[in-house]
Design a protein around this motif. Structure first.
Motif, PDB file in Angstrom:
ATOM      1  N   ARG A 138       0.816  -1.198   0.000  1.00  0.00           N
ATOM      2  CA  ARG A 138       0.000   0.000   0.000  1.00  0.00           C
ATOM      3  C   ARG A 138       0.857   1.258   0.000  1.00  0.00           C
ATOM      4  NH1 ARG A 138      -2.262   3.185   3.633  1.00  0.00           N
ATOM      5  NH2 ARG A 138      -1.212   2.126   5.317  1.00  0.00           N
ATOM      6  N   SER A 139       2.032   1.197   0.578  1.00  0.00           N
ATOM      7  CA  SER A 139       2.920   2.368   0.616  1.00  0.00           C
ATOM      8  C   SER A 139       3.370   2.777  -0.782  1.00  0.00           C
ATOM      9  CB  SER A 139       4.128   2.092   1.508  1.00  0.00           C
ATOM     10  OG  SER A 139       4.895   1.034   0.975  1.00  0.00           O
ATOM     11  N   VAL A 140       3.526   1.815  -1.684  1.00  0.00           N
ATOM     12  CA  VAL A 140       3.905   2.141  -3.065  1.00  0.00           C
ATOM     13  C   VAL A 140       2.788   2.935  -3.733  1.00  0.00           C
ATOM     14  CG1 VAL A 140       4.497   1.176  -5.319  1.00  0.00           C
ATOM     15  CG2 VAL A 140       5.377   0.103  -3.250  1.00  0.00           C
ATOM     16  N   ILE A 141       1.558   2.533  -3.514  1.00  0.00           N
ATOM     17  CA  ILE A 141       0.406   3.240  -4.083  1.00  0.00           C
ATOM     18  C   ILE A 141       0.329   4.653  -3.510  1.00  0.00           C
ATOM     19  CG2 ILE A 141      -2.117   3.230  -4.250  1.00  0.00           C
ATOM     20  CD1 ILE A 141      -1.854   0.112  -4.108  1.00  0.00           C
ATOM     21  N   GLU A 142       0.581   4.794  -2.223  1.00  0.00           N
ATOM     22  CA  GLU A 142       0.560   6.120  -1.614  1.00  0.00           C
ATOM     23  C   GLU A 142       1.683   6.997  -2.153  1.00  0.00           C
ATOM     24  OE1 GLU A 142       0.382   5.921   2.626  1.00  0.00           O
ATOM     25  OE2 GLU A 142      -1.583   4.962   2.611  1.00  0.00           O
ATOM     26  N   SER A 186       7.233   0.306  -8.604  1.00  0.00           N
ATOM     27  CA  SER A 186       6.569  -0.847  -9.204  1.00  0.00           C
ATOM     28  C   SER A 186       6.354  -1.918  -8.149  1.00  0.00           C
ATOM     29  CB  SER A 186       7.431  -1.403 -10.336  1.00  0.00           C
ATOM     30  OG  SER A 186       6.919  -2.610 -10.801  1.00  0.00           O
ATOM     31  N   ILE A 187       5.229  -2.622  -8.236  1.00  0.00           N
ATOM     32  CA  ILE A 187       4.999  -3.739  -7.316  1.00  0.00           C
ATOM     33  C   ILE A 187       4.964  -5.067  -8.049  1.00  0.00           C
ATOM     34  CG2 ILE A 187       3.799  -2.371  -5.588  1.00  0.00           C
ATOM     35  CD1 ILE A 187       1.185  -3.457  -6.627  1.00  0.00           C
ATOM     36  N   LYS A 188       4.930  -5.059  -9.369  1.00  0.00           N
ATOM     37  CA  LYS A 188       4.822  -6.308 -10.118  1.00  0.00           C
ATOM     38  C   LYS A 188       6.024  -7.199  -9.873  1.00  0.00           C
ATOM     39  CE  LYS A 188       4.089  -8.255 -14.648  1.00  0.00           C
ATOM     40  NZ  LYS A 188       3.925  -8.029 -16.065  1.00  0.00           N
TER      41      LYS A 188
END
Length: 125
Positions: free
Chosen positions: A55-59, A101-103
């Motif tokens: 979630r921190s990446v999205i934030e 990126s999270i992928k």
């Protein structure tokens, strides 16, 4: 709330509320949050645990859109002006040299999950 809205909503510990969770669930949205120390643990799937950690990446992306691309401009005079501001910010963001990126993280921790997500995306298209 719209009845055609559904999915999972990931939040931090500050959004924990039984009333809010019940309200969203009644409208087709599942609220997923981390648990506090004094709470019983919830059964989460591996996918939900992984996305909650990411979630921190999205934030970070949201913060860059707000502060660098100026998405938070609030003086729109029309809907088309609002949409133009959003689309121009996303276009500007696409030219950033470094984007989080999270992928790759998902592939490293759970390669089966990425296959499932790709299948869901192809079915949705």
């Amino acid at each position: 709330m719209a009845k055609d809205l559904f999915g999972k909503l990931f939040g931090d510990k500050g959004y924990i509320s039984k009333a809010l969770s019940d309200l969203l669930f009644g409208n087709g949205i599942q609220l997923i949050t981390a648990v506090r120390r004094n709470m019983k643990s919830k059964a989460l799937s591996n996918e939900e645990k992984l996305l909650l950690r990411k979630r921190s990446v999205i934030e970070t992306v949201n913060d860059e859109l707000k502060n660098i691309c100026q998405v938070e401009h609030t003086r729109h005079r029309s809907i088309s002006g609002f949409l133009l501001n959003i689309m121009s910010a996303i276009a500007a963001y696409s030219f950033f040299p470094k984007k989080p990126s999270i992928k790759k993280d998902i592939e490293e921790t759970n390669p089966q999950l990425i296959k499932q997500l790709e299948q869901q995306l192809t079915l949705a298209a």
